[in-house]
Every structure is written in structure tokens, then in C-alpha cells.
Design a protein around this motif. Structure first.
Motif, PDB file in Angstrom:
ATOM      1  N   VAL A   1       6.688  44.051  -2.372  1.00  0.00           N
ATOM      2  CA  VAL A   1       7.044  43.967  -1.433  1.00  0.00           C
ATOM      3  C   VAL A   1       8.212  45.095  -1.119  1.00  0.00           C
ATOM      4  CG1 VAL A   1       8.143  41.626  -0.203  1.00  0.00           C
ATOM      5  CG2 VAL A   1       5.986  41.456  -2.487  1.00  0.00           C
TER       6      VAL A   1
ATOM      7  N   VAL B   1       2.103  34.894  -1.649  1.00  0.00           N
ATOM      8  CA  VAL B   1       2.199  36.051  -0.879  1.00  0.00           C
ATOM      9  C   VAL B   1       0.185  36.224   0.125  1.00  0.00           C
ATOM     10  CG1 VAL B   1       4.375  36.642  -1.972  1.00  0.00           C
ATOM     11  CG2 VAL B   1       1.913  37.750  -1.734  1.00  0.00           C
TER      12      VAL B   1
ATOM     13  N   THR C   1       3.852  45.604   1.483  1.00  0.00           N
ATOM     14  CA  THR C   1       4.058  45.860   0.366  1.00  0.00           C
ATOM     15  C   THR C   1       4.041  47.792   0.224  1.00  0.00           C
ATOM     16  OG1 THR C   1       1.133  46.188  -0.454  1.00  0.00           O
ATOM     17  CG2 THR C   1       2.643  44.038  -1.020  1.00  0.00           C
TER      18      THR C   1
ATOM     19  N   ALA D   1       3.287  36.986  -6.910  1.00  0.00           N
ATOM     20  CA  ALA D   1       4.090  37.704  -5.832  1.00  0.00           C
ATOM     21  C   ALA D   1       5.235  37.813  -7.843  1.00  0.00           C
ATOM     22  CB  ALA D   1       5.573  38.090  -5.491  1.00  0.00           C
TER      23      ALA D   1
ATOM     24  N   MET E   1       9.646  42.797  -6.339  1.00  0.00           N
ATOM     25  CA  MET E   1       8.770  41.763  -6.427  1.00  0.00           C
ATOM     26  C   MET E   1       7.482  42.633  -6.513  1.00  0.00           C
ATOM     27  SD  MET E   1      10.542  39.546  -6.376  1.00  0.00           S
ATOM     28  CE  MET E   1       9.583  37.689  -6.452  1.00  0.00           C
ATOM     29  N   LYS E   2       6.640  42.552  -7.873  1.00  0.00           N
ATOM     30  CA  LYS E   2       5.481  42.496  -7.665  1.00  0.00           C
ATOM     31  C   LYS E   2       4.141  41.824  -7.848  1.00  0.00           C
ATOM     32  CE  LYS E   2       2.336  44.289 -12.446  1.00  0.00           C
ATOM     33  NZ  LYS E   2       2.579  44.551 -13.709  1.00  0.00           N
ATOM     34  N   VAL E   3       3.066  42.249  -7.148  1.00  0.00           N
ATOM     35  CA  VAL E   3       2.371  42.172  -6.288  1.00  0.00           C
ATOM     36  C   VAL E   3       0.670  41.858  -7.504  1.00  0.00           C
ATOM     37  CG1 VAL E   3       0.254  41.258  -4.720  1.00  0.00           C
ATOM     38  CG2 VAL E   3       2.524  42.321  -4.447  1.00  0.00           C
TER      39      VAL E   3
ATOM     40  N   SER F   1      10.239  39.762   0.937  1.00  0.00           N
ATOM     41  CA  SER F   1      11.055  39.121   0.027  1.00  0.00           C
ATOM     42  C   SER F   1      12.109  38.770   0.083  1.00  0.00           C
ATOM     43  CB  SER F   1      10.459  40.786  -1.309  1.00  0.00           C
ATOM     44  OG  SER F   1      11.550  41.741  -1.331  1.00  0.00           O
TER      45      SER F   1
END
Length: 305
Positions: free
Chosen positions: A288, A301, A39, A259, A251-253, A292
Motif C-alpha cells: 500500500v 482494502v 498500491t 492488507a 502493508m502487504k496486500v 495505510s
């Protein structure tokens, strides 16, 4: 007969009872295995988008060395690529009349001053880029013996499509990138008020008086096209898109374990960063950058340390 039927029914009942007494097989449940990802944090800062043009080096000032008499080259110490100064003797030329005076000098020594070869003086300082004669060659008055390129007049000529002309002006900072990886910082020094009729491009000049580069060297010229302050940026590797490049997302964690897909709009970009805009994405959020590809929304994740 009745005994046999009874016995058969009894066996069926026993087998059915035994089967019903067996317990149901246990259902095995497997937990979802997290995907290993890398990330990067969403950053805020200034971003500049560059545009690159092709250029070529050339010497604006070239001096012709011409013969001032008709005769034969008697002395020529210079070679192609030699340096020469203004006022320095380039060569000497011996005329037919001077050859004829050789015998007369023996009779009248006062004629000796007229029998010496005539000097051809260089009127420019630089490098001999073209040499047209050799020793003992016959030359006529006015013939071009050599061409001297003056290094102080070195420029890069850049052909800029007309639609980008409003973004470049005299004094605009730029980077000149050579084929060996060298980068030279410079400024636009002149604009020629002529448009090439076929490609519809305009010529810009960049002076490089302190550089020693050969003529006709192809280079790339990079300059700022657009810039924005306090932009929200992410690495290029964090951005994903559809095949038509009409939709973009990251893709936000969340909580370092989940994610989720977050749609974004894109803005300026450079070699490493790209500007993104989204109300649901904030500074310092993790996105990410590796792992991803084809990841579904709400995927578990594990972040690699």
C-alpha cells in the motif's frame, strides 16, 4: 378485599404473558467496509544512494593589467564586463614628458613619434571583472588598472567533510545543480591536499571550461555515495515507521482485498526508492502506498483502479 387482590394478580399475569409472547428484537449485523488504497509492486533493480555537498564557482586564472608608465589615462574604450583578448590594447597613457613635447614637435617634427600616448597591452583573454581607472585618471607605473578573469579557468570548489573523502576521487562523476534548476554533468578534476582546520573539510575542484557562469555562484554538487545491484525496492510512500524510527513495516496486500503488516529492514535510498529486506516480502508483491496511515493488521482494502 380478596376479589381486588385476585383481580390485581390476574392483570399482572396477563401483562407478563403478553410481554413474553413478543419476539426478541432482531440483531443487525454490518459488514466491515473496505478501505480505499493505492498500491505499488515491489521491484528488483539497481539502486544508488547520493550525497550532496555545497560548492561555489570561481575563476582559477586571473590576469592583472598594470600600467607600464606614470601618467594620465588618455584612452580607455573598455567597460566592466567587457571581453578582451591577449595582445589587445587595453588603454593608452600620456606622460608629462609627452605633454611637454607637444610644443617641441612644432619646431622639430622628428619628435612626433615620441609624443604619442603609450599603449597598455592586455596579457590575458577573458572578461574584465574589475576596473580600477577611468579616462584622465592619474596612474603610477605598476598600478593595477584592471583584473581579467579567464572563463576557461572556471571551476566549482567543493568543500567535502573528511569522512566522505574515501568516496570521492579524481574522475568521480557528479551533477552540479544550479539555482535555476539546470543540471550540469561533470567530473572531479583535482583535490587540494589541505584540510580546513575548523570544519575539517577538504577542497575538491570541478573544471567547467565550457560553461559561462558568474563567479561566487552557490551550487549543489551531487555524487553517488553507495550503490547496490539487484536490490528489492519500494516507493518511499509505502514505508511506515514508529515515532523513534526504530521499526519499519509495509502493508502487504493479499488477494487484492486484505492488507497485512509486514516488518522490514531498510537499506539504501534515493529520491524515489528505498531498499527493503524481508523474507516474507517478494518481488511483484503489492504494498500500500496511499491510505495505510494508522491501518491495523489484517484490514480489508479495496484497490483503486
Amino acid at each position: 378485599m380478596m376479589k381486588k387482590l385476585g383481580y390485581t394478580f390476574l392483570c399482572i399475569w396477563v401483562l407478563t404473558s403478553v410481554g413474553s409472547c413478543k419476539s426478541d428484537p432482531q440483531t443487525t449485523t454490518t459488514s466491515e467496509v473496505p478501505i480505499q488504497v493505492k498500491t505499488a509492486a515491489v521491484q528488483q533493480g539497481d539502486i544508488k544512494e547520493y550525497i550532496t555537498f555545497n560548492g561555489v564557482t570561481l575563476y582559477q586564472k586571473k590576469e592583472n593589467v598594470r600600467s607600464n608608465v606614470t601618467g594620465y589615462v588618455s584612452w580607455l574604450p573598455h567597460k566592466l564586463g567587457s571581453h578582451i583578448r591577449a595582445g589587445q590594447t587595453f588603454a593608452t597613457v600620456r606622460t608629462k614628458e609627452q605633454d611637454a613635447l607637444a610644443e617641441a614637435v612644432r619646431i622639430d617634427s622628428t619628435l612626433a613619434k615620441l609624443s604619442g600616448p603609450i599603449s597598455v597591452i592586455s596579457n590575458g583573454t577573458g572578461v574584465i571583472a574589475q576596473l580600477n581607472v577611468q579616462r584622465n585618471d592619474y596612474v603610477a607605473e605598476g598600478d593595477v588598472l584592471a583584473i581579467i578573469s579567464e572563463p576557461s579557468s572556471l571551476v566549482v570548489q567543493v568543500n567535502v567533510p573528511y569522512e566522505y573523502g574515501d568516496h570521492i576521487d579524481i574522475g568521480t562523476l557528479c551533477e552540479i545543480m544550479l539555482q535555476n534548476g539546470t543540471v550540469i554533468q561533470a567530473k572531479i578534476s583535482a583535490i587540494l591536499p589541505v584540510i580546513d582546520p575548523i570544519p575539517q573539510s577538504q577542497q575538491f575542484l570541478i573544471e567547467l571550461p565550457g560553461q559561462e557562469l558568474p563567479e561566487n555562484l552557490n551550487v549543489q554538487v551531487k555524487t553517488v555515495y553507495k550503490e547496490k545491484k539487484n536490490a528489492m525496492t519500494i516507493p518511499h510512500s509505502a514505508l511506515q515507521s514508529n515515532e523513534l524510527l526504530t521499526g519499519f513495516w509495509v502493508m502487504k496486500v493479499l488477494g487484492d482485498t486484505l492488507a497485512v503488516r509486514q516488518d522490514v529492514q531498510t537499506g539504501l535510498k534515493n529520491d524515489s526508492l528505498i531498499e527493503v529486506m524481508s523474507k516474507k516480502l517478494g518481488i511483484h508483491d503489492k504494498v500500500v502506498t496511499e491510505g495505510s496511515y494508522q491501518m491495523q493488521d489484517s484490514t480489508k482494502v479495496s484497490i483503486e483502479k
